[in-house]
Design an enzyme around this catalytic site. Sequence first.
Site, PDB file in Angstrom:
ATOM      1  N   PRO A  52     -13.452  45.822  -3.759  1.00  0.00           N
ATOM      2  CA  PRO A  52     -12.030  45.473  -3.626  1.00  0.00           C
ATOM      3  C   PRO A  52     -11.391  46.089  -2.375  1.00  0.00           C
ATOM      4  O   PRO A  52     -10.278  45.716  -2.009  1.00  0.00           O
ATOM      5  CB  PRO A  52     -11.402  46.025  -4.911  1.00  0.00           C
ATOM      6  CG  PRO A  52     -12.405  46.930  -5.523  1.00  0.00           C
ATOM      7  CD  PRO A  52     -13.747  46.575  -4.973  1.00  0.00           C
TER       8      PRO A  52
ATOM      9  N   GLU B 160     -16.826  53.604  -9.446  1.00  0.00           N
ATOM     10  CA  GLU B 160     -15.625  53.902  -8.656  1.00  0.00           C
ATOM     11  C   GLU B 160     -15.837  53.572  -7.193  1.00  0.00           C
ATOM     12  O   GLU B 160     -14.899  53.605  -6.408  1.00  0.00           O
ATOM     13  CB  GLU B 160     -15.238  55.374  -8.811  1.00  0.00           C
ATOM     14  CG  GLU B 160     -14.775  55.731 -10.209  1.00  0.00           C
ATOM     15  CD  GLU B 160     -13.756  54.746 -10.752  1.00  0.00           C
ATOM     16  OE1 GLU B 160     -12.690  54.594 -10.123  1.00  0.00           O
ATOM     17  OE2 GLU B 160     -14.032  54.139 -11.801  1.00  0.00           O
TER      18      GLU B 160
ATOM     19  N   ARG C  70     -22.566  25.754  -0.479  1.00  0.00           N
ATOM     20  CA  ARG C  70     -22.105  24.363  -0.446  1.00  0.00           C
ATOM     21  C   ARG C  70     -21.810  23.872   0.972  1.00  0.00           C
ATOM     22  O   ARG C  70     -21.688  22.670   1.184  1.00  0.00           O
ATOM     23  CB  ARG C  70     -20.928  24.130  -1.410  1.00  0.00           C
ATOM     24  CG  ARG C  70     -19.643  24.799  -1.029  1.00  0.00           C
ATOM     25  CD  ARG C  70     -18.563  24.556  -2.067  1.00  0.00           C
ATOM     26  NE  ARG C  70     -17.997  23.206  -2.011  1.00  0.00           N
ATOM     27  CZ  ARG C  70     -17.224  22.746  -1.056  1.00  0.00           C
ATOM     28  NH1 ARG C  70     -16.916  23.507  -0.025  1.00  0.00           N
ATOM     29  NH2 ARG C  70     -16.734  21.517  -1.093  1.00  0.00           N
TER      30      ARG C  70
ATOM     31  N   ASP D  64     -10.822  18.372   1.067  1.00  0.00           N
ATOM     32  CA  ASP D  64     -10.952  19.538   0.178  1.00  0.00           C
ATOM     33  C   ASP D  64      -9.917  20.608   0.491  1.00  0.00           C
ATOM     34  O   ASP D  64      -9.589  20.851   1.648  1.00  0.00           O
ATOM     35  CB  ASP D  64     -12.321  20.219   0.383  1.00  0.00           C
ATOM     36  CG  ASP D  64     -13.442  19.464  -0.296  1.00  0.00           C
ATOM     37  OD1 ASP D  64     -13.149  18.510  -1.030  1.00  0.00           O
ATOM     38  OD2 ASP D  64     -14.606  19.844  -0.079  1.00  0.00           O
TER      39      ASP D  64
HETATM   40  N1  ADE Z   1     -15.528  44.633  -7.079  1.00  0.00           N
HETATM   41  C1  ADE Z   1     -14.525  44.818  -7.958  1.00  0.00           C
HETATM   42  N2  ADE Z   1     -13.482  44.035  -7.661  1.00  0.00           N
HETATM   43  C2  ADE Z   1     -13.827  43.312  -6.564  1.00  0.00           C
HETATM   44  C3  ADE Z   1     -13.183  42.316  -5.790  1.00  0.00           C
HETATM   45  N3  ADE Z   1     -11.938  41.909  -6.066  1.00  0.00           N
HETATM   46  N4  ADE Z   1     -13.833  41.808  -4.742  1.00  0.00           N
HETATM   47  C4  ADE Z   1     -15.083  42.228  -4.432  1.00  0.00           C
HETATM   48  N5  ADE Z   1     -15.747  43.159  -5.129  1.00  0.00           N
HETATM   49  C5  ADE Z   1     -15.129  43.696  -6.194  1.00  0.00           C
END
Ligand code: ADE
Length: 238
Positions: free
Chosen positions: A87, A114, A152, A167
């Site tokens: 994230p 984490e 794709r 698309d």
């Molecule tokens: N791992 C946990 N959440 C994530 C996300 N939003 N994008 C990529 N990897 C992740």
Amino acid sequence: MTVFNIITLFPKMFDGLFDSSILFKARKKGIIDIRIKDLRSFGLGMHRVVDDSPYGGGGGMVLKPEPIALAVKDIEGGAGYVILTTPRGRLLTQSDVLRLSKKNVITIICGHYEGVDERVSELFVHEEISIGDYVLTGGEIPAMVIVDAVSRLIPNVLGRDPFSTGDSHYNGLLEYPQYTRPEEFMGRSVPDVLLSGNHKQIHLWRRKMALKKTRETRPDLFKMLTLSKADIDLLEEE
Ligand code: ADE
């Protein structure tokens, strides 16, 4: 052939997804290959340890660098372009997907817990990717998202040209509304223009609807468009 290597603590999560539908056909045709590497088998010691508590304290566990390094090194033919799903990464967009579709070998390290020891990123990772501003339990679903979206766009994976249509996210616009038979459903009719056979009018209507939908649903994307005079006229109709 495009090779995707996926380094994961949960190889079973990938069962099924790559064995069905379009990706399965692409694998069978030899257009793509997806190789799953079990990170646990590169764990340290008798207990195959892959994680440890963070230096500096704080909750949770951090993936250790050594097992990941071993897994990356173990990839036959080399790891190619290495991605870490996290994230903390840059948000994946269709233009990234297009760029990635030109690579021959992509290795995706699925982040977990984490986080991942920062030295993994420093030493092995070309790009950190997030699939959205929310937190998942791990990087496996993001890895699947990347493989699916990239595959794709690889020639002959789809039964049609992935670039020749309206698309969503092609051209920075969301897709116009689509209809199929029946002509009337629960009192709602297919717009007349689509039945007219007038291709120019259909094209203009679709462009107008795509512009309107994008303005409504994704003002952030709409702001980035360069509108032509014709587009502005279309939006001013009605
Ligand atoms: N791992 C946990 N959440 C994530 C996300 N939003 N994008 C990529 N990897 C992740």
